[in-house]
Design a protein around this motif. Structure first.
Motif, PDB file in Angstrom:
ATOM      1  N   THR A  30       0.826  -1.207   0.000  1.00  0.00           N
ATOM      2  CA  THR A  30       0.000   0.000   0.000  1.00  0.00           C
ATOM      3  C   THR A  30       0.859   1.256   0.000  1.00  0.00           C
ATOM      4  OG1 THR A  30      -1.722  -1.183   1.239  1.00  0.00           O
ATOM      5  CG2 THR A  30      -1.876   1.214   1.166  1.00  0.00           C
ATOM      6  N   THR A  31       1.895   1.255   0.836  1.00  0.00           N
ATOM      7  CA  THR A  31       2.790   2.411   0.901  1.00  0.00           C
ATOM      8  C   THR A  31       3.483   2.634  -0.434  1.00  0.00           C
ATOM      9  OG1 THR A  31       3.209   1.988   3.251  1.00  0.00           O
ATOM     10  CG2 THR A  31       4.745   3.430   2.111  1.00  0.00           C
ATOM     11  N   THR A  32       3.982   1.553  -1.032  1.00  0.00           N
ATOM     12  CA  THR A  32       4.699   1.665  -2.311  1.00  0.00           C
ATOM     13  C   THR A  32       3.763   2.080  -3.444  1.00  0.00           C
ATOM     14  OG1 THR A  32       6.206  -0.089  -1.589  1.00  0.00           O
ATOM     15  CG2 THR A  32       6.178   0.430  -3.934  1.00  0.00           C
ATOM     16  N   PHE A  33       2.562   1.518  -3.461  1.00  0.00           N
ATOM     17  CA  PHE A  33       1.623   1.779  -4.553  1.00  0.00           C
ATOM     18  C   PHE A  33       1.063   3.193  -4.496  1.00  0.00           C
ATOM     19  CE2 PHE A  33      -2.442   1.388  -6.838  1.00  0.00           C
ATOM     20  CZ  PHE A  33      -2.012   0.767  -8.001  1.00  0.00           C
ATOM     21  N   LEU A  34       0.811   3.695  -3.278  1.00  0.00           N
ATOM     22  CA  LEU A  34       0.214   5.018  -3.135  1.00  0.00           C
ATOM     23  C   LEU A  34       1.239   6.142  -3.136  1.00  0.00           C
ATOM     24  CD1 LEU A  34      -2.589   4.430  -0.469  1.00  0.00           C
ATOM     25  CD2 LEU A  34      -2.826   4.585  -2.943  1.00  0.00           C
ATOM     26  N   ALA A  35       2.538   5.793  -3.036  1.00  0.00           N
ATOM     27  CA  ALA A  35       3.581   6.818  -2.977  1.00  0.00           C
ATOM     28  C   ALA A  35       3.514   7.807  -4.145  1.00  0.00           C
ATOM     29  CB  ALA A  35       4.954   6.153  -2.914  1.00  0.00           C
ATOM     30  N   PRO A  36       3.397   7.343  -5.411  1.00  0.00           N
ATOM     31  CA  PRO A  36       3.336   8.302  -6.526  1.00  0.00           C
ATOM     32  C   PRO A  36       2.120   9.227  -6.453  1.00  0.00           C
ATOM     33  CG  PRO A  36       3.827   6.090  -7.321  1.00  0.00           C
ATOM     34  CD  PRO A  36       3.417   5.961  -5.888  1.00  0.00           C
ATOM     35  N   PHE A  37       1.006   8.733  -5.911  1.00  0.00           N
ATOM     36  CA  PHE A  37      -0.196   9.557  -5.817  1.00  0.00           C
ATOM     37  C   PHE A  37       0.070  10.808  -4.981  1.00  0.00           C
ATOM     38  CE2 PHE A  37      -2.095   5.599  -7.162  1.00  0.00           C
ATOM     39  CZ  PHE A  37      -3.190   5.992  -7.901  1.00  0.00           C
ATOM     40  N   HIS A  38       0.858  10.635  -3.919  1.00  0.00           N
ATOM     41  CA  HIS A  38       1.120  11.749  -3.017  1.00  0.00           C
ATOM     42  C   HIS A  38       2.351  12.550  -3.444  1.00  0.00           C
ATOM     43  CE1 HIS A  38      -1.979  10.371  -0.315  1.00  0.00           C
ATOM     44  NE2 HIS A  38      -1.420   9.171  -0.230  1.00  0.00           N
ATOM     45  N   GLN A  39       3.406  11.860  -3.845  1.00  0.00           N
ATOM     46  CA  GLN A  39       4.663  12.538  -4.155  1.00  0.00           C
ATOM     47  C   GLN A  39       4.599  13.322  -5.462  1.00  0.00           C
ATOM     48  OE1 GLN A  39       7.439   9.267  -4.070  1.00  0.00           O
ATOM     49  NE2 GLN A  39       7.784   9.420  -1.866  1.00  0.00           N
TER      50      GLN A  39
END
Length: 250
Positions: free
Chosen positions: A70-79
């Motif tokens: 979840t952390t890896t997959f959602l990282a681009p959404f936020h960054q």
């Protein structure tokens, strides 16, 4: 919403993290079977449920594996500001949340299946039987499916709650360890309380996702209604998630 879903599936297929974690779950299924039963479980006198002893341990492995994904997959959404761009071009906030929830749910179930396939494969090779009654096993499978969705709902909620990956990671650690400690304390004192309070403790324990996994893996509790607790949790946590998403500024 369909375009959002297609985009997530494309990213999922290209995600090295997903395929690595899926392989790890498969190997964990094999490892836990051998670790619990050895290479010659048939030599153990009066031992039953050799496969059943590890069949639902994926519910405990997912605590660690799914938050990493979840952390890896959602990282681009936020960054990379992807969520903000999605909103600007007209995508509804609730749709963005639901698409990520569906993706996380599918991944959670796939992780669970990978573990089960690994355990069943090695289990059938060594001891091709399981002595859990079929009707009981069916209920536990249903409970486990709903519990896997509960995990996905919880981790999606936390993943969408914060904008910084460091905050998401810390929150995962705090929530997971908090649930583990609470569940362990409840299980520790359940055997020491009177029968009148035992049901209350069991209800509280089954309302905590990780606590419910303890009940399933120990084959205790009212397995026929555990899925209802998960369903209630899924409804509440996702309602709060969509409500917050609609009010959050990006």
């Amino acid at each position: 919403m369909t375009n959002l879903m297609y985009a997530n599936w494309y990213r999922l297929k290209k995600s090295k993290c997903f395929w690595i974690l899926l392989s790890i779950m498969f190997l964990l299924g094999i490892y836990f079977y051998i670790n619990y039963n050895g290479f010659h479980p048939e030599r153990c006198v009066n031992c039953t449920n050799e496969l059943g002893s590890v069949l639902f341990l994926f519910l405990e492995s997912t605590w660690i594996i799914l938050p990493i994904f979840t952390t890896t997959f959602l990282a681009p959404f936020h960054q990379n500001g992807i969520i903000k761009n999605m909103i600007v071009i007209g995508h509804k906030r609730s749709h963005i949340y639901l698409v990520n929830l569906v993706t996380n749910t599918v991944v959670s179930i796939l992780f669970s299946l990978a573990f089960v396939i690994g355990a069943v494969l090695i289990g059938f090779i060594m001891v091709p039987e399981i002595t859990i009654p079929i009707d009981t096993l069916s209920f536990y499978i249903i409970d486990s499916i709903f519990l896997s969705i509960s995990y996905a709902s919880l981790f999606t909620f936390i993943g969408m709650l914060f904008d910084k990956i460091s905050s998401i990671s810390i929150s995962f650690i705090v929530v997971i360890w908090g649930m583990i400690v609470c569940s362990n304390l409840i299980m520790k004192y359940t055997s020491d309380i009177s029968s009148s309070f035992h049901l209350l403790y069991e209800v509280v324990l089954s309302s905590i996702p990780i606590g419910q996994s303890f009940l399933i893996n120990n084959f205790v509790g009212n397995y026929q209604v555990l899925w209802l607790n998960s369903l209630a949790f899924i409804g509440i946590i996702n309602y709060l998630g969509i409500l917050y998403m609609n009010r959050k500024s990006f």
